[in-house]
Design a protein around this motif. Structure first.
Motif, short mmCIF file in Angstrom:
data_model
loop_
_atom_site.label_atom_id
_atom_site.label_comp_id
_atom_site.label_asym_id
_atom_site.label_seq_id
_atom_site.Cartn_x
_atom_site.Cartn_y
_atom_site.Cartn_z
N UNK A 528 0.84 -1.20 0.00
CA UNK A 528 0.00 0.00 0.00
C UNK A 528 0.87 1.24 0.00
N UNK A 529 0.28 2.36 -0.42
CA UNK A 529 1.01 3.62 -0.46
C UNK A 529 1.32 4.10 0.95
N UNK A 577 3.17 16.30 -1.94
CA UNK A 577 2.99 14.94 -2.42
C UNK A 577 2.02 14.16 -1.54
N UNK A 578 2.12 14.31 -0.24
CA UNK A 578 1.23 13.60 0.66
C UNK A 578 -0.22 14.09 0.51
N UNK A 579 -0.38 15.39 0.35
CA UNK A 579 -1.72 15.93 0.17
C UNK A 579 -2.33 15.46 -1.15
N UNK A 580 -1.51 15.42 -2.20
CA UNK A 580 -1.99 14.93 -3.49
C UNK A 580 -2.44 13.48 -3.38
N UNK A 583 -5.73 13.17 -1.75
CA UNK A 583 -6.80 13.50 -2.70
C UNK A 583 -7.06 12.32 -3.64
N UNK A 584 -6.00 11.68 -4.12
CA UNK A 584 -6.17 10.53 -5.00
C UNK A 584 -6.95 9.42 -4.29
N UNK A 585 -6.70 9.24 -3.00
CA UNK A 585 -7.45 8.25 -2.23
C UNK A 585 -8.94 8.58 -2.24
N UNK A 592 -3.42 0.68 -3.15
CA UNK A 592 -2.99 -0.53 -2.46
C UNK A 592 -3.29 -1.72 -3.36
N UNK A 593 -2.60 -2.81 -3.12
CA UNK A 593 -2.82 -4.02 -3.92
C UNK A 593 -4.20 -4.57 -3.62
#
Length: 679
Positions: A528-529, A577-580, A583-585, A592-593
């Motif tokens: 997972x990310x 990067x963490x905020x982006x 948002x993607x989540x 995550x796999x």
């Protein structure tokens, strides 16, 4: 010569050529020139992983596929070839393959014809499908056009397999090309530039009757399929000829690199007597079992090498030096030249690489310079004709500010490259990151191309790839050349990207040094990310084949600097990067796999490496390798003291067994391995 400056310069040019060549069929360079350009970039990236850019044109063999023809996925991927330019390159290649192959190796030497690559599928002796190379994974169905080419058999003869593919080149012989141009000249029409581009363009003509009037030929060189009735490449060529295919009879089987080079030297001279364009020689390991054992890199077969003939040189005037900004912020100086014909195309620009190269050659605007194509993917300046230098000439002064955003450039001590540090405010960097995110091997967003990304950024609709998930049809309709259907396809393509698996999303994020293969390894390991974002440098380095440079890059990508710029209130890069990602989540991107994929993975073989050798009955070699990796093991190409097991199949070479026994490496059969993983 600094590698990164060369790499960054190539990106924009190759994207444009990819679009012209694969989408518009209006190529401005020959296939030979394009291949040389692509090879230089690939070689530079392989030799300098620190400068790797996952958005590089080398990640894909080609570009976007035109929608005028149905897009078809290749059953067997069409790889590109590694290139060589000297006998030393070929000797190095032989040294590499002899570390993997047990026993004597013979080779086939074939001419590399300068045409348009094609894959033909036959079933029960009939042609059922013809597909262009495209990006290597999928291409355009041009069956109707190919059926008009007289050298393509519609019905085979002899002992052909029930189903197979055969690869070759669609070429336009010189005689036919010249006749076509004579007719165009008489009609007062613009002449075709060269046979290669004309052959390629012919395949995409809407009217197959027009294609039938063109004297195209199809030269075949490779059989592909399961359980083919051949054991060597040279046997495959002879079989194909017996079935009715046009196979050049120039191919030779040889037993040494010295014999290979004799073949090359002969055809470097006598190729000019042939009726077709050629751009080199292809050398292949002859034995198909050995080919299978050697396998593939991410881009090319290990068992084949293309030798390219010597470059052509011309002189022209350097009119102006301009500067380009790459996705990473690196600055590349570009020589804008008085147009000159070189190797069948018109050359207008050449890379100057970096400030040190400019200073070394003392290159100035107004100079008459020598330009070469050959081992380099794009033209390069190799010298200056000082006898023609203008009296008013002034030494070149390298720029101090970014040509796009006017930010002062930075340069690390000992590094030849200059950088624009304005990562979040410099348009080419912003556009480049998003273009990488949407690329075919990353999120593969249908309906959204690089030019549209630039329009979206310029219109202020997006500044990061996370913004893509908020755009609407109404947002994009005002864009240039954007109709209702196109806007709907774009938004639908973005939504569909939410189903892209985690390993490709990780690749799409654009973490430096995290290419396609590294992304897969990290995804499989951390699952997972969140786990990846919280991993330490030491934890990252514990992953197989993840070195210090990659580990530091990943940590840096996610690191949040607590200091905030009080003047513009911009948060740190790591926080961005963490905020982006958060948002993607929220948008539903796969970070995550999946449970289905996790269900097929175990840790049974974690910590063990395997070498696979020989012929197997129950599963194929490829399936064996997948089983090893899905159960946590590592596949290695050669035996060493670190090898955990040697999986021995039929016809495995005796020296491999002897080496394993000497090193104390356990030797297991196919059945014994399958029992190890519970199958």
């Amino acid at each position: 010569m600094n590698p990164e400056e060369q790499i960054i310069q190539l990106r924009k040019e190759l994207r444009a050529h990819n679009y012209n060549y694969y989408v518009l069929d209006n190529a401005t360079i020959s296939d030979f020139d394009f291949d040389i350009k692509l090879k230089e970039l690939q070689a530079l990236e392989d030799a300098n992983p620190a400068f790797y850019d996952p958005d590089s044109p080398t990640q894909r063999v080609g570009g976007e596929v035109t929608k005028n023809f149905n897009t078809v996925k290749h059953e067997f991927r069409m790889y590109s070839l590694d290139n060589s330019y000297s006998i030393e390159d070929l000797e190095d290649w032989e040294t590499r393959i002899k570390k993997i192959i047990d026993g004597p190796i013979s080779y086939t030497c074939e001419l590399k014809y300068d045409g348009a690559s094609m894959s033909l599928t036959y079933e029960n002796g009939s042609l059922i499908k013809a597909v262009t190379r495209g990006d290597g994974f999928q291409g355009d169905d041009v069956t109707a056009n190919i059926r008009t080419i007289k050298s393509v058999p519609l019905k085979l003869q002899g002992d052909y397999p029930d189903r197979f593919e055969i690869r070759g080149e669609i070429v336009l012989p010189f005689e036919g090309f010249n006749k076509m141009n004579e007719e165009r000249l008489a009609a007062g029409e613009e002449l075709y530039r060269n046979p290669r581009n004309t052959a390629s363009g012919s395949l995409k003509l809407q009217d197959s009757a027009e294609v039938a009037r063109r004297p195209l030929e199809c030269l075949l060189y490779s059989l592909v399929g399961e359980k083919l009735p051949i054991s060597t490449q040279i046997e495959g060529l002879k079989k194909a000829a017996s079935w009715g295919f046009k196979v050049p009879d120039i191919a030779e089987k040889v037993d040494s690199i010295e014999e290979v080079f004799r073949f090359i030297n002969y055809w470097d001279v006598h190729r000019h007597e042939l009726p077709y364009e050629t751009d080199g020689v292809v050398v292949k390991v002859n034995n198909l079992q050995q080919q299978e054992e050697l396998g593939y890199t991410a881009k090319a077969p290990r068992w084949a090498m293309a030798y390219k003939f010597k470059a052509e040189q011309v002189s022209t005037v350097l009119e102006e030096i301009t500067y380009q900004v790459g996705r990473t912020g690196a600055i590349t100086p570009v020589a804008n030249l008085t147009p000159v014909e070189l190797a069948g195309t018109t050359v207008k620009r050449a890379s100057l690489h970096n400030a040190d190269q400019i200073e070394k050659l003392d290159i100035r605007e107004g100079d008459t310079v020598y330009v070469e194509k050959g081992g380099e993917i794009i033209p390069k300046i190799i010298g200056v004709d000082l006898s023609k230098r203008l009296e008013t000439s002034e030494p070149t002064k390298y720029i101090e500010k970014c040509p796009e955003c006017q930010t002062p450039l930075s340069r690390t001590e000992g590094d030849a490259k200059h950088y624009c540090p304005n990562e979040n405010g410099c348009p080419p960097q912003i556009i480049g990151r998003i273009q990488h995110y949407i690329s075919r091997k990353a999120m593969d967003i249908e309906g959204l191309g690089g030019e549209t990304v630039a329009l979206l950024v310029q219109a202020g609709l997006i500044t990061t790839y996370a913004d893509l998930y908020e755009i609407t049809v109404e947002d994009v309709l005002p864009l240039e050349r954007m109709a209702q259907k196109s806007a709907e396809n774009l938004v639908a393509g973005v939504a569909a990207s939410k189903n892209i698996p985690f390993e490709r999303v990780l690749f799409a994020l654009g973490i430096r040094f995290v290419g396609e293969t590294v992304a897969k390894k990290l995804a499989r390991h951390f699952k997972s990310i969140d786990a990846l974002m919280n991993a330490s440098k030491e934890e990252l380095e514990s992953v197989d084949e993840i070195g210090t440079r990659i580990a530091e890059s990943v940590v840096s990508f996610f690191t949040v600097d607590e200091q905030i710029d009080l003047f513009n209130t911009e948060i740190s890069k790591g926080a961005d990067h963490r905020l982006i990602i958060e948002r993607l989540k929220r948008y539903g991107v796969q970070l995550e796999i999946s449970k289905e994929e996790l269900a097929g993975q175990t840790t049974t073989l974690t910590g063990s490496s395997f070498v696979v050798s020989g012929v197997f009955e129950r599963v194929s070699r490829t399936e064996l390798k997948k089983l090893i990796e899905s159960n946590g093991g590592k596949v290695s190409s050669s035996i060493s003291a670190k090898t955990g097991y040697l999986i021995a199949g039929d016809k495995m070479g005796p020296s491999k067994r002897a080496k394993a026994e000497t090193l104390g490496v356990p030797i297991v059969s196919e059945d014994e391995f399958l029992k190890m993983i519970g199958q």
